[in-house]
Design a protein around this motif. Sequence first.
Motif, PDB file in Angstrom:
ATOM      1  N   ALA A  78     -11.489 -18.868   2.613  1.00 30.08           N
ATOM      2  CA  ALA A  78     -11.668 -18.071   3.215  1.00 30.08           C
ATOM      3  C   ALA A  78     -10.574 -17.759   4.750  1.00 30.08           C
ATOM      4  N   GLU A  79     -10.992 -18.347   5.419  1.00 30.43           N
ATOM      5  CA  GLU A  79     -10.187 -18.026   6.151  1.00 30.43           C
ATOM      6  C   GLU A  79      -7.880 -18.022   6.114  1.00 30.43           C
ATOM      7  N   MET A  80      -8.301 -19.545   5.059  1.00 30.50           N
ATOM      8  CA  MET A  80      -6.998 -19.768   5.045  1.00 30.50           C
ATOM      9  C   MET A  80      -6.099 -18.258   4.274  1.00 30.50           C
ATOM     10  N   LEU A  81      -7.096 -17.815   2.986  1.00 31.56           N
ATOM     11  CA  LEU A  81      -6.940 -16.934   2.468  1.00 31.56           C
ATOM     12  C   LEU A  81      -6.514 -14.789   3.056  1.00 31.56           C
ATOM     13  N   GLU A  82      -7.758 -15.409   4.306  1.00 33.54           N
ATOM     14  CA  GLU A  82      -7.061 -14.374   5.503  1.00 33.54           C
ATOM     15  C   GLU A  82      -6.003 -14.325   5.878  1.00 33.54           C
ATOM     16  N   THR A  83      -5.468 -15.729   6.535  1.00 34.94           N
ATOM     17  CA  THR A  83      -3.979 -15.387   6.986  1.00 34.94           C
ATOM     18  C   THR A  83      -2.706 -14.849   6.635  1.00 34.94           C
ATOM     19  N   ARG A  84      -2.559 -14.973   4.869  1.00 33.69           N
ATOM     20  CA  ARG A  84      -1.789 -15.089   3.747  1.00 33.69           C
ATOM     21  C   ARG A  84      -1.571 -13.462   3.791  1.00 33.69           C
ATOM     22  N   LYS A  85      -2.626 -12.315   3.897  1.00 37.33           N
ATOM     23  CA  LYS A  85      -3.499 -11.534   3.567  1.00 37.33           C
ATOM     24  C   LYS A  85      -2.109 -10.720   2.707  1.00 37.33           C
ATOM     25  N   ALA A  86      -0.830 -10.704   3.898  1.00 33.92           N
ATOM     26  CA  ALA A  86       0.264  -9.948   3.254  1.00 33.92           C
ATOM     27  C   ALA A  86       0.680 -10.134   2.207  1.00 33.92           C
ATOM     28  N   GLN A  87       0.862 -11.537   2.381  1.00 31.31           N
ATOM     29  CA  GLN A  87       1.944 -12.628   0.990  1.00 31.31           C
ATOM     30  C   GLN A  87       1.579 -11.607  -0.257  1.00 31.31           C
ATOM     31  N   PHE A  88       0.331 -12.036  -0.409  1.00 29.52           N
ATOM     32  CA  PHE A  88      -1.399 -11.572  -1.203  1.00 29.52           C
ATOM     33  C   PHE A  88      -0.783  -9.932  -2.021  1.00 29.52           C
ATOM     34  N   ILE A  89      -0.615  -8.820  -0.699  1.00 32.79           N
ATOM     35  CA  ILE A  89      -0.494  -7.580  -1.448  1.00 32.79           C
ATOM     36  C   ILE A  89       0.755  -7.337  -1.924  1.00 32.79           C
ATOM     37  N   GLU A  90       2.176  -7.938  -1.174  1.00 31.61           N
ATOM     38  CA  GLU A  90       2.598  -8.040  -1.920  1.00 31.61           C
ATOM     39  C   GLU A  90       3.138  -7.933  -3.013  1.00 31.61           C
ATOM     40  N   GLU A  91       2.554  -9.713  -3.280  1.00 34.23           N
ATOM     41  CA  GLU A  91       2.573  -9.408  -4.403  1.00 34.23           C
ATOM     42  C   GLU A  91       2.106  -9.044  -5.528  1.00 34.23           C
ATOM     43  N   LEU A  92       0.881  -8.113  -5.176  1.00 32.51           N
ATOM     44  CA  LEU A  92      -0.023  -7.734  -6.225  1.00 32.51           C
ATOM     45  C   LEU A  92       0.715  -6.461  -6.189  1.00 32.51           C
ATOM     46  N   LEU A  93       1.537  -5.553  -5.203  1.00 37.41           N
ATOM     47  CA  LEU A  93       2.469  -4.502  -5.896  1.00 37.41           C
ATOM     48  C   LEU A  93       3.376  -5.085  -6.444  1.00 37.41           C
ATOM     49  N   LEU A  94       4.324  -6.153  -6.278  1.00 38.95           N
ATOM     50  CA  LEU A  94       4.872  -6.309  -6.910  1.00 38.95           C
ATOM     51  C   LEU A  94       4.689  -6.015  -8.733  1.00 38.95           C
ATOM     52  N   GLN A  95       3.245  -6.329  -9.075  1.00 37.83           N
ATOM     53  CA  GLN A  95       2.346  -6.338  -9.776  1.00 37.83           C
ATOM     54  C   GLN A  95       1.652  -5.136 -10.236  1.00 37.83           C
ATOM     55  N   GLY A  96       2.298  -3.547  -9.533  1.00 34.84           N
ATOM     56  CA  GLY A  96       1.324  -3.044 -10.481  1.00 34.84           C
ATOM     57  C   GLY A  96       0.346  -1.630  -9.615  1.00 34.84           C
ATOM     58  N   ALA A  97      -0.061  -2.543  -8.842  1.00 37.16           N
ATOM     59  CA  ALA A  97      -1.314  -2.616  -7.650  1.00 37.16           C
ATOM     60  C   ALA A  97      -0.506  -1.186  -7.099  1.00 37.16           C
ATOM     61  N   THR A  98      -1.451  -0.017  -5.634  1.00 38.15           N
ATOM     62  CA  THR A  98      -0.641   0.647  -5.828  1.00 38.15           C
ATOM     63  C   THR A  98      -1.236  -0.025  -4.060  1.00 38.15           C
ATOM     64  N   LYS A  99      -0.857   0.710  -3.015  1.00 37.94           N
ATOM     65  CA  LYS A  99      -1.542  -0.158  -1.394  1.00 37.94           C
ATOM     66  C   LYS A  99      -2.587  -0.483  -0.979  1.00 37.94           C
ATOM     67  N   SER A 100      -3.420   0.858  -1.289  1.00 37.84           N
ATOM     68  CA  SER A 100      -5.074   0.524  -1.413  1.00 37.84           C
ATOM     69  C   SER A 100      -5.938  -0.035  -1.794  1.00 37.84           C
ATOM     70  N   GLN A 101      -4.658   0.349  -3.123  1.00 38.57           N
ATOM     71  CA  GLN A 101      -5.887  -0.683  -4.187  1.00 38.57           C
ATOM     72  C   GLN A 101      -5.296  -2.663  -3.816  1.00 38.57           C
ATOM     73  N   ALA A 102      -4.461  -3.068  -3.547  1.00 34.78           N
ATOM     74  CA  ALA A 102      -3.323  -4.247  -3.326  1.00 34.78           C
ATOM     75  C   ALA A 102      -4.593  -4.491  -1.787  1.00 34.78           C
ATOM     76  N   GLU A 103      -5.080  -4.077  -0.987  1.00 35.12           N
ATOM     77  CA  GLU A 103      -4.740  -4.406   0.499  1.00 35.12           C
ATOM     78  C   GLU A 103      -6.896  -4.397  -0.142  1.00 35.12           C
ATOM     79  N   LYS A 104      -7.396  -3.967  -0.816  1.00 37.67           N
ATOM     80  CA  LYS A 104      -8.767  -3.405  -0.987  1.00 37.67           C
ATOM     81  C   LYS A 104      -8.865  -4.932  -1.528  1.00 37.67           C
ATOM     82  N   GLU A 105      -8.387  -5.180  -2.535  1.00 36.66           N
ATOM     83  CA  GLU A 105      -8.640  -6.726  -3.676  1.00 36.66           C
ATOM     84  C   GLU A 105      -8.158  -7.660  -2.564  1.00 36.66           C
ATOM     85  N   VAL A 106      -7.734  -7.463  -2.355  1.00 37.78           N
ATOM     86  CA  VAL A 106      -7.493  -9.183  -0.615  1.00 37.78           C
ATOM     87  C   VAL A 106      -8.815  -9.131  -0.458  1.00 37.78           C
TER      88      VAL A 106
END
Lengths: 293, 299
Positions: A78-106
């Motif tokens: 969980a700690e590691m995922l938290e520190t890499r949030k930005a990267q996951f959000i970016e990838e979710l956006l690439l795969q069609g999510a909106t900004k708020s959806q992506a942030e919520k999912e991570v």
Amino acid sequence: MTRIEVLKTYKLYIGGQFPRTESGRYYPLLDKKKNVIANICLSSRKDFRNAVVAARGAFGGWSGRAAFNRSQILYRIAEMLETRKAQFIEELLLQGATKSQAEKEVTLAVDRLVYYSGWCDKFTAVFSSVNPVQSSHFNFSVPEPTGVVAAVASEDSSLIGLVSVIAPIIAGGNTCIVLASESKPLCAVTFGEVLATSDLPGGVVNILTGNAGELISHMASHMDVNALVYCGSDKATIKSAQELSALNVKRFFNWSLNWNDGSSQNPYLICDLQEIKTTWHPIENIGTGGAKY
Amino acid sequence: MKKIDFTQTPVIDQVSVEERVARLNTRSIKKSAKVEGLKLALNLIDLTTLEGKDTAGKVKQMCYKAMHPHDELPGLPTVAAVCVYPTFVGLAKKELGDSGVKVASVATAFPSGQSTRQIKIEDTKFAVSEGADEVDMVISRGEFLVGNYNYVFDEIAEVKEACGKARLKVILETGELSTLDNVRRASEIAMRAGADFIKTSTGKIQPAATQPVTLVMLEAIRDYYYETGIMIGMKPAGGISTAKSALNYLVMVHETLGNAWMNNEWFRFGASSLANDILMQLAKEAKGVYQGGDYFSKD
């Protein structure tokens, strides 16, 4: 001179390593405008077989760890995922999510890991029992991990579906091979990088990308896999997977849940992948007054 | 007989050896050829237990496994031999009866070889008197490494004499010989001193058998055969645990020595866990689904 961007090669995660598929097959991942985002490994049955070998090898060590230590490691993920949030959000956006959806999912994925981290050393107390019996025995039942678990993650989400299926499996001391969403595989590979830096021993979680229709029959028929979790709702797939699972009386579970919903996280998912062991321990005499263990 | 100077044995080009191994490993063996290859590999195994904790029960169980690898699958060969310490030779001989599975015994103060000549000879004679068909001896690596080649040669020759009719396998313990040049040299000494087989390792030292080392030894056998017309057997031992790597070794043998060596008179695998992996692959080919270790006997 303009700089050429360095693109990431998306590979598999098997036995703590990041190999390419042994088959050499790939499929292009497209964004909304039909541009290729990445070439994704199309895993073969042999990749799955290699992953089972890795998972079986890791099972003894992982299931033998203290529950508290497993809890610490899940929290570390969980700690590691938290520190890499930005990267996951970016990838979710690439795969069609909106900004708020992506942030919520991570955020939800991080919270879910913390949730199961807490359960690691508590679920045994909840699902164990001391049983009244008619002879001079102290009789008790405790859950123990099923073994190697194969799982097909939800097709609908890239990260939360994957995390939600991995966490309860490994929290209970099992090792697993997870097939990521075919249409949204980016976060799966990046999540492998998170796992690799989280003190999680190699082989406990193995992540494949590819086609569920191609692989599920091999997952269901493999004699060294002890349980199969399918996070989908295709009736024909469920039926054939159940039939093949009977070969080695493999546990089959259909977790067709809405992972964005809070109710989809619960200790019963951990308990699904446990076997109950009952022990009859001889004692001197029975009765309410003076049972001597 | 021509006088041999063991300081002048051929030098080995390590890079080329490794490249050749890598090239041979790309050979693809599938379907019915794979099944035949796996059955052959099973029939080449010296099923081995060489632990301080070995008991009569363990040896008995292993002998049963040697004769009945997996009764569920029809048409399987037995393994070639069981390999045990001298004290278990009599028992293994009795258990195996007339099944055709041979008994190999390690001897000469296995695995270190650090003992007197006299004790090594006695050790060998005891194993043979108990009924061992084959003796696996270790060379004196210390003497070899200081260049005392005559000592190593004489020792092998004396043990060979003590073996009588039993075939002698000479363990070079390549993990302690450092270089491929040394492996070639030790192979030459062993073959000329009377070895029937040369064997890579005891299994107690890492690295045990590797493909480059095996290839060097196979080439030494080939050159010796061209020179003298005498066939010498080969036994890689230790570290070969998967069916796939066993097939890779068979490719090397076939390419280097040819068909005449593709049987258990002339080629063996020293292994314990390899047998089960081969059985699992054979069961996979027969039943169509990947197998699990729970369904195969452990020993």
